[in-house]
Design an enzyme around this catalytic site. Structure first.
Site, PDB file in Angstrom:
ATOM      1  N   ASN A  61       0.632  -1.187  -0.014  1.00 51.00           N
ATOM      2  CA  ASN A  61       0.116  -0.049  -0.051  1.00 51.00           C
ATOM      3  C   ASN A  61       0.746   1.170   0.004  1.00 51.00           C
ATOM      4  O   ASN A  61       1.963   1.194   0.491  1.00 51.00           O
ATOM      5  CB  ASN A  61      -1.157  -0.047   1.321  1.00 51.00           C
ATOM      6  CG  ASN A  61      -0.605  -0.238   2.458  1.00 51.00           C
ATOM      7  OD1 ASN A  61       0.648  -0.864   2.630  1.00 51.00           O
ATOM      8  ND2 ASN A  61      -1.099   0.321   3.591  1.00 51.00           N
ATOM      9  N   GLU A  63       0.396   5.284   0.672  1.00 54.35           N
ATOM     10  CA  GLU A  63      -0.547   6.080   1.131  1.00 54.35           C
ATOM     11  C   GLU A  63      -0.015   7.603   0.687  1.00 54.35           C
ATOM     12  O   GLU A  63       1.054   8.011  -0.071  1.00 54.35           O
ATOM     13  CB  GLU A  63      -0.736   6.436   2.405  1.00 54.35           C
ATOM     14  CG  GLU A  63      -1.321   4.778   2.931  1.00 54.35           C
ATOM     15  CD  GLU A  63      -1.502   4.766   4.452  1.00 54.35           C
ATOM     16  OE1 GLU A  63      -0.993   5.507   5.164  1.00 54.35           O
ATOM     17  OE2 GLU A  63      -2.380   3.811   4.882  1.00 54.35           O
ATOM     18  N   CYS A  72      -4.165   0.670  -2.275  1.00 52.87           N
ATOM     19  CA  CYS A  72      -4.018  -0.601  -1.657  1.00 52.87           C
ATOM     20  C   CYS A  72      -2.955  -1.365  -2.365  1.00 52.87           C
ATOM     21  O   CYS A  72      -2.562  -1.253  -3.646  1.00 52.87           O
ATOM     22  CB  CYS A  72      -5.409  -1.191  -1.790  1.00 52.87           C
ATOM     23  SG  CYS A  72      -6.721  -0.822  -0.777  1.00 52.87           S
ATOM     24  N   GLU A  74      -2.972  -4.322  -3.158  1.00 54.27           N
ATOM     25  CA  GLU A  74      -3.254  -5.061  -4.357  1.00 54.27           C
ATOM     26  C   GLU A  74      -3.310  -4.318  -5.652  1.00 54.27           C
ATOM     27  O   GLU A  74      -3.077  -4.886  -6.677  1.00 54.27           O
ATOM     28  CB  GLU A  74      -4.892  -5.532  -4.174  1.00 54.27           C
ATOM     29  CG  GLU A  74      -4.994  -6.658  -2.864  1.00 54.27           C
ATOM     30  CD  GLU A  74      -5.321  -6.047  -1.702  1.00 54.27           C
ATOM     31  OE1 GLU A  74      -4.634  -4.655  -1.489  1.00 54.27           O
ATOM     32  OE2 GLU A  74      -5.779  -6.561  -0.833  1.00 54.27           O
ATOM     33  N   CYS A 111     -10.311  -4.998  -0.084  1.00 56.38           N
ATOM     34  CA  CYS A 111     -11.325  -3.966   0.218  1.00 56.38           C
ATOM     35  C   CYS A 111     -12.259  -4.108  -1.345  1.00 56.38           C
ATOM     36  O   CYS A 111     -11.838  -4.587  -2.382  1.00 56.38           O
ATOM     37  CB  CYS A 111     -10.707  -2.433   0.185  1.00 56.38           C
ATOM     38  SG  CYS A 111     -10.248  -1.866  -1.157  1.00 56.38           S
TER      39      CYS A 111
HETATM   40  N1  THU Z   1      -5.386  -1.694   2.265  1.00 58.50           N
HETATM   41  C1  THU Z   1      -4.669  -2.430   1.497  1.00 58.50           C
HETATM   42  O1  THU Z   1      -3.450  -2.012   0.906  1.00 58.50           O
HETATM   43  N2  THU Z   1      -5.441  -3.366   0.985  1.00 58.50           N
HETATM   44  C2  THU Z   1      -6.644  -3.695   1.479  1.00 58.50           C
HETATM   45  O2  THU Z   1      -7.318  -4.900   0.940  1.00 58.50           O
HETATM   46  C3  THU Z   1      -7.370  -3.126   2.501  1.00 58.50           C
HETATM   47  C4  THU Z   1      -6.466  -1.619   3.035  1.00 58.50           C
HETATM   48  C5  THU Z   1      -4.437  -0.360   2.698  1.00 58.50           C
HETATM   49  C6  THU Z   1      -5.028   0.764   2.284  1.00 58.50           C
HETATM   50  C7  THU Z   1      -4.661   1.789   3.504  1.00 58.50           C
HETATM   51  O3  THU Z   1      -3.134   2.345   3.075  1.00 58.50           O
HETATM   52  C8  THU Z   1      -4.358   0.967   4.735  1.00 58.50           C
HETATM   53  O4  THU Z   1      -4.490  -0.335   4.159  1.00 58.50           O
HETATM   54  C9  THU Z   1      -5.573   1.159   5.657  1.00 58.50           C
HETATM   55  O5  THU Z   1      -6.796   1.244   5.069  1.00 58.50           O
END
Ligand code: THU
Length: 161
Positions: A61, A63, A72, A74, A111
């Site tokens: 991920n 940000e 994310c 994925e 997600c």
């Molecule tokens: N996140 C992912 O990388 N994958 C997911 O399937 C769920 C959430 C990340 C997004 C964000 O950077 C952090 O987790 C918190 O939501």
């Protein structure tokens, strides 16, 4: 009339029942969490895909100070795969995570937005993506396709109606 949708998934107490290749892939997903850029959520996610060719692609991920701009693990992985190995579909995708300075022992499911993007990849290549979901230790879930996680999904077929 009442209809019902159900799907099957494997649930194992740990990674010891996985094949050698699947266990190695999950290990890659666990290790690559270290490369997450998650200074806002402190929630570090790692993804590792084995492509049909056997090549491995990773994602974490990423940000942003403008929170919704972040991606994310994925979707970072899928973008990477699309340009590095454009003709090579994903066979299996492992996802792991941990909060900063903590461990984790419960499987994380993608997600909703990532489910949609994983489904697009399945549709594009006409091939299911097997998902291996686990924390840094403990139970492992295996799901046969992203499609099963998104019933009644909106797809390109809907656009052509
Ligand atoms: N996140 C992912 O990388 N994958 C997911 O399937 C769920 C959430 C990340 C997004 C964000 O950077 C952090 O987790 C918190 O939501």
């Amino acid at each position: 009339m009442i209809n019902q949708i159900s799907f099957q998934y494997e649930a194992w107490p740990d990674d010891s029942t996985l094949s050698v290749a699947d266990r190695a892939l999950l290990q890659e997903a666990r290790q690559v969490t270290a490369l997450a850029y998650a200074p806002y959520s402190n929630f570090w996610v790692g993804a590792a895909a084995r492509l049909v060719s056997g090549n491995i692609v990773l994602g974490t991920n990423q940000e942003n100070a403008s929170y919704p701009v972040g991606s994310c693990a994925e979707r970072v992985l899928l973008g990477h795969a699309a340009v590095r190995f454009p003709e090579d579909p994903i066979e299996t995708l492992a996802i792991s995570y941990h909060p900063k300075d903590k461990s984790s022992a419960v499987p994380l499911y993608p997600c909703g937005m990532c489910r949609q993007v994983l489904l697009e990849h399945e549709m594009r290549f006409q091939r299911p993506i097997r998902l291996i979901l686990s924390g840094m230790s403990g139970p492992v879930h295996v799901v046969d396709s992203a499609e099963s996680l998104l019933p009644f999904a909106f797809t390109g077929k809907g656009l052509r109606n």
